[in-house]
Design a protein around this motif. Structure first.
Motif, PDB file in Angstrom:
ATOM      1  N   TRP A 187      32.694  40.453  32.468  1.00 52.87           N
ATOM      2  CA  TRP A 187      32.010  39.973  31.276  1.00 52.87           C
ATOM      3  C   TRP A 187      30.824  39.101  31.670  1.00 52.87           C
ATOM      4  O   TRP A 187      30.818  38.448  32.713  1.00 52.87           O
ATOM      5  CB  TRP A 187      32.977  39.190  30.384  1.00 52.87           C
ATOM      6  CG  TRP A 187      33.651  38.040  31.069  1.00 52.87           C
ATOM      7  CD1 TRP A 187      34.827  38.071  31.753  1.00 52.87           C
ATOM      8  CD2 TRP A 187      33.180  36.689  31.142  1.00 52.87           C
ATOM      9  NE1 TRP A 187      35.120  36.830  32.253  1.00 52.87           N
ATOM     10  CE2 TRP A 187      34.128  35.962  31.889  1.00 52.87           C
ATOM     11  CE3 TRP A 187      32.061  36.032  30.648  1.00 52.87           C
ATOM     12  CZ2 TRP A 187      33.989  34.602  32.154  1.00 52.87           C
ATOM     13  CZ3 TRP A 187      31.910  34.683  30.918  1.00 52.87           C
ATOM     14  CH2 TRP A 187      32.864  33.981  31.655  1.00 52.87           C
ATOM     15  N   THR A 190      30.900  34.841  26.906  1.00 53.87           N
ATOM     16  CA  THR A 190      32.153  34.608  26.202  1.00 53.87           C
ATOM     17  C   THR A 190      31.929  33.588  25.102  1.00 53.87           C
ATOM     18  O   THR A 190      31.117  32.663  25.243  1.00 53.87           O
ATOM     19  CB  THR A 190      33.256  34.110  27.161  1.00 53.87           C
ATOM     20  OG1 THR A 190      34.435  33.830  26.418  1.00 53.87           O
ATOM     21  CG2 THR A 190      32.822  32.861  27.895  1.00 53.87           C
ATOM     22  N   GLN A 192      34.129  30.959  22.909  1.00 51.39           N
ATOM     23  CA  GLN A 192      35.404  30.269  22.813  1.00 51.39           C
ATOM     24  C   GLN A 192      35.500  29.598  21.445  1.00 51.39           C
ATOM     25  O   GLN A 192      34.810  28.616  21.169  1.00 51.39           O
ATOM     26  CB  GLN A 192      35.527  29.224  23.927  1.00 51.39           C
ATOM     27  CG  GLN A 192      35.478  29.818  25.330  1.00 51.39           C
ATOM     28  CD  GLN A 192      35.506  28.763  26.413  1.00 51.39           C
ATOM     29  OE1 GLN A 192      35.363  27.573  26.135  1.00 51.39           O
ATOM     30  NE2 GLN A 192      35.676  29.179  27.654  1.00 51.39           N
ATOM     31  N   THR A 219      33.232  43.619  21.661  1.00 46.81           N
ATOM     32  CA  THR A 219      34.031  42.776  22.548  1.00 46.81           C
ATOM     33  C   THR A 219      34.652  43.616  23.662  1.00 46.81           C
ATOM     34  O   THR A 219      35.083  44.751  23.448  1.00 46.81           O
ATOM     35  CB  THR A 219      35.143  42.070  21.765  1.00 46.81           C
ATOM     36  OG1 THR A 219      35.965  43.053  21.113  1.00 46.81           O
ATOM     37  CG2 THR A 219      34.558  41.144  20.722  1.00 46.81           C
ATOM     38  N   ASP A 230      39.436  33.516  22.565  1.00 44.55           N
ATOM     39  CA  ASP A 230      38.301  33.735  23.452  1.00 44.55           C
ATOM     40  C   ASP A 230      37.851  35.182  23.310  1.00 44.55           C
ATOM     41  O   ASP A 230      38.657  36.107  23.475  1.00 44.55           O
ATOM     42  CB  ASP A 230      38.672  33.461  24.910  1.00 44.55           C
ATOM     43  CG  ASP A 230      38.913  31.985  25.178  1.00 44.55           C
ATOM     44  OD1 ASP A 230      38.512  31.174  24.325  1.00 44.55           O
ATOM     45  OD2 ASP A 230      39.509  31.649  26.225  1.00 44.55           O
ATOM     46  N   PHE A 232      35.186  38.058  24.732  1.00 43.33           N
ATOM     47  CA  PHE A 232      34.368  38.372  25.892  1.00 43.33           C
ATOM     48  C   PHE A 232      33.422  39.529  25.550  1.00 43.33           C
ATOM     49  O   PHE A 232      33.842  40.519  24.931  1.00 43.33           O
ATOM     50  CB  PHE A 232      35.254  38.748  27.085  1.00 43.33           C
ATOM     51  CG  PHE A 232      36.171  37.638  27.532  1.00 43.33           C
ATOM     52  CD1 PHE A 232      35.755  36.713  28.466  1.00 43.33           C
ATOM     53  CD2 PHE A 232      37.441  37.504  26.988  1.00 43.33           C
ATOM     54  CE1 PHE A 232      36.585  35.680  28.871  1.00 43.33           C
ATOM     55  CE2 PHE A 232      38.283  36.490  27.379  1.00 43.33           C
ATOM     56  CZ  PHE A 232      37.851  35.564  28.331  1.00 43.33           C
ATOM     57  N   ALA A 239      27.095  38.207  22.138  1.00 42.73           N
ATOM     58  CA  ALA A 239      27.787  36.941  21.893  1.00 42.73           C
ATOM     59  C   ALA A 239      27.033  36.076  20.885  1.00 42.73           C
ATOM     60  O   ALA A 239      27.638  35.440  20.025  1.00 42.73           O
ATOM     61  CB  ALA A 239      27.966  36.195  23.209  1.00 42.73           C
ATOM     62  N   ARG A 273      26.375  33.875  33.965  1.00 44.97           N
ATOM     63  CA  ARG A 273      27.369  34.053  32.909  1.00 44.97           C
ATOM     64  C   ARG A 273      27.171  32.953  31.879  1.00 44.97           C
ATOM     65  O   ARG A 273      26.945  31.792  32.237  1.00 44.97           O
ATOM     66  CB  ARG A 273      28.780  34.003  33.471  1.00 44.97           C
ATOM     67  CG  ARG A 273      29.202  35.276  34.184  1.00 44.97           C
ATOM     68  CD  ARG A 273      30.630  35.173  34.644  1.00 44.97           C
ATOM     69  NE  ARG A 273      31.092  36.419  35.245  1.00 44.97           N
ATOM     70  CZ  ARG A 273      32.280  36.586  35.807  1.00 44.97           C
ATOM     71  NH1 ARG A 273      33.126  35.567  35.851  1.00 44.97           N
ATOM     72  NH2 ARG A 273      32.618  37.746  36.325  1.00 44.97           N
ATOM     73  N   THR A 275      28.529  30.922  28.403  1.00 49.01           N
ATOM     74  CA  THR A 275      29.700  30.506  27.632  1.00 49.01           C
ATOM     75  C   THR A 275      29.219  29.751  26.394  1.00 49.01           C
ATOM     76  O   THR A 275      28.428  28.802  26.516  1.00 49.01           O
ATOM     77  CB  THR A 275      30.632  29.617  28.458  1.00 49.01           C
ATOM     78  OG1 THR A 275      31.067  30.329  29.610  1.00 49.01           O
ATOM     79  CG2 THR A 275      31.840  29.202  27.632  1.00 49.01           C
TER      80      THR A 275
END
Length: 562
Positions: A187, A190, A192, A219, A230, A232, A239, A273, A275
């Motif tokens: 991934w 993400t 959260q 996803t 969560d 991904f 996202a 990555r 988040t």
């Protein structure tokens, strides 16, 4: 001269050629043989005939001076066109590779697949394609055959037409998207989603909103944690679009961060990555809150002690003493956050003794003075409530008992010192528990769920499972009692629902009231909330029957597999 040639032709033996041109053409025909299409200038001379320069058969004049059989043996218009090939297919998403890196979704013997195969044939651009179609093969043979009819001008004003078959071999190859799904740690972004509350009813509602709007299609994986979910994704844009959807249905605040995975100093490129943390407002429906005085003045002078009556992209707080409502946006809440005094898990049961409506109404609420008795010890209290339109003498009602409580809140202490604290705050009407029918079902409808993976820190403890089941049952009751909530999500018919033997068409079956096995009594209260059958959708789950049976538990329904 023409007579002499004709007589010579008829004098030949029949061992090599037939007596007539039609018989000669029929004798020389084999499957896939060519047909000659003479030009318009030559075909106009219908009465004259000539002899084939190769075999001597009488034919109509053409620029090649050759019959069909001899011309087919001399010229091959399929030369340079490949007769076999390989096409790559991803069995996970049922897509075919269109080089160099594009994947096309197509079914067997479809127009899309035929167009893809014709593009893969080398040399087809040098001829004219007349017709193309599939030749039937076994579906599991991994072979696809295409029958082609082409046409080409071989000599001056002479067109040659031929039919042949091309065979393609289907080779398995995973596409890039499926490779990322199957592999671990692939991934790139993400989201959260967290909410710091004691129950998961808000997460259950958010899950149904995601399913209704199909926001889970991008996803890669969904993981369940203690305080949320969560999600991904394979790209940052997916996202971000998911976060925009969350902000449109829930009051949230987001915070982004990124982590550098690798970098190339020669090309100035990097791999990171991302988040995104999305925190939901820790206020849920039916919660009791105490606002600071500064915020109450900013909201138009509402009371400090309020009930949360609706959670959408804003919080709707209602004063049970005056029916005055205030909408709090997400940005307003996070500038001056406040906590709840009581949650729906701390409700106390009361029974209604007397109802005195005051006549003040707002939206679906009616202000009334209600005398209630506590079910535990029959203590009697008076309470002003917004439920005057649905409460009657003898009904059960749930409320917050504030007679002997102590909260760690300065706003509550100031309110209590001023003597403005009521003994009871009524929240909602209580209904008797539902009974199961002979099939073990409590409701004729069910909900779909996301295919979630439990995190490693979630231990299957019995007390945790009991709390989750209680939260889910409370969420289902909220759906039955709130028509606005039902309109925001999708409810599906339960195919395993079996109405009770004594249930009538217009009574218990429509309202969801059922009977137990061996019990012929049906609930007599017509005011019990339920879901009408015309509000339900037909279940079209793409999961197999075995998976659906394993995934269902009562009214929960099966998981929605991608």
């Amino acid at each position: 001269m023409s007579t002499t040639r004709h007589s010579t032709t008829t004098a030949r033996p029949r061992g090599l050629h037939a007596a007539t041109p039609e018989a000669a053409a029929a004798a020389a025909y084999t499957p896939g043989m060519v047909t000659l299409a003479p030009s318009s200038a030559t075909s106009s001379i219908a009465s004259a005939t000539i002899l084939c320069c190769s075999c001597g058969t009488t034919i109509a004049p053409n620029s090649a001076a050759m019959c069909t059989a001899c011309l087919a043996n001399t010229v091959n218009i399929t030369e340079g066109i490949q007769r076999s090939g390989t096409v790559h297919w991803c069995k996970n998403c049922n897509r075919y590779l269109s080089p160099p890196a594009h994947w096309v979704r197509a079914e067997l013997e479809s127009r899309e697949l035929l167009a893809l195969l014709l593009k893969r044939l080398r040399g087809l651009n040098k001829v004219k394609l007349i017709d193309a179609g599939f030749v039937w093969t076994e579906p599991h043979s991994k072979r696809v055959k295409v029958k082609l009819t082409i046409q080409k001008e071989v000599l001056a004003n002479t067109l040659l037409q031929q039919t042949f078959v091309v065979e393609f071999v289907i080779a398995n190859q995973q596409c890039g998207a499926c490779t990322k799904v199957m592999a671990e740690n692939t991934w790139l972004a993400t989201v959260q989603v967290r909410q710091k509350v004691q129950h998961k009813r808000s997460m259950m509602l958010l899950e149904q909103l995601i399913l209704k709007h199909n926001m889970h299609k991008d996803t890669i994986n969904v993981k369940e944690t203690r305080e949320g979910l969560d999600f991904f994704f394979a790209s940052k844009s997916h996202a971000q679009r998911f976060c925009d959807f969350l902000a449109s249905v829930m009051p949230i605040r987001t915070k982004s961060s990124d982590q550098l995975i690798s970098a190339d100093v020669h090309t100035s490129t990097s791999n990171s990555r991302y988040t995104i943390s999305a925190e939901l407002v820790p206020i849920c429906k039916d919660d009791l809150v105490c606002l600071p005085k500064k915020m109450t003045r900013a909201l138009g002078g509402v009371g400090q002690l309020l009930l949360c009556t609706r959670v959408a992209n804003t919080l709707t707080l209602t004063d049970p003493n005056t029916l005055q409502a205030a909408d709090i946006a997400s940005a307003t809440f996070w500038r001056a956050p406040f906590t709840t005094l009581r949650t729906s898990r701390e409700l106390t049961e009361y029974y209604v003794i007397d109802v005195e409506p005051s006549g003040t109404a707002r939206d679906k609420y009616l202000l009334a003075d209600i005398q209630v008795g506590r079910a535990a010890d029959d203590a009697v209290f008076w309470a002003r409530s917004h439920l005057g339109n649905i409460l009657h003498v003898g009904d059960l009602v749930m409320g917050y008992d504030l007679t002997a409580v102590n909260f760690n809140s300065d706003d509550w202490d100031a309110l209590e010192a001023a003597g403005n604290v009521p003994d009871v705050v009524l929240v909602k009407k209580s209904y008797p528990p539902r009974k199961r029918n002979r099939a073990g079902r409590m409701r004729p409808w069910k909900l779909k769920q996301l295919a979630k993976v439990a995190a490693s820190d979630l231990e299957p403890k019995k007390n945790q499972l009991d709390k989750t089941e209680a939260d889910y049952e409370a969420f289902l009751r909220d759906i039955e009692e709130d028509p606005e909530l039902r309109a925001a999500i999708n409810l599906y018919k339960d195919p395993k629902w079996m109405p009770g033997a004594s249930a009538t068409a217009g009574g218990a079956e429509d309202e969801g009231d059922v009977v137990e096995e061996g019990d012929g009594d049906v609930e007599d209260d017509d005011n019990v909330p339920g879901v009408a059958l015309d509000e339900l959708l037909d279940d079209m789950s793409i999961a197999s029957d075995d998976d659906d049976e394993d995934g269902e538990d009562g009214g929960k329904g099966g998981e929605l597999h991608r």
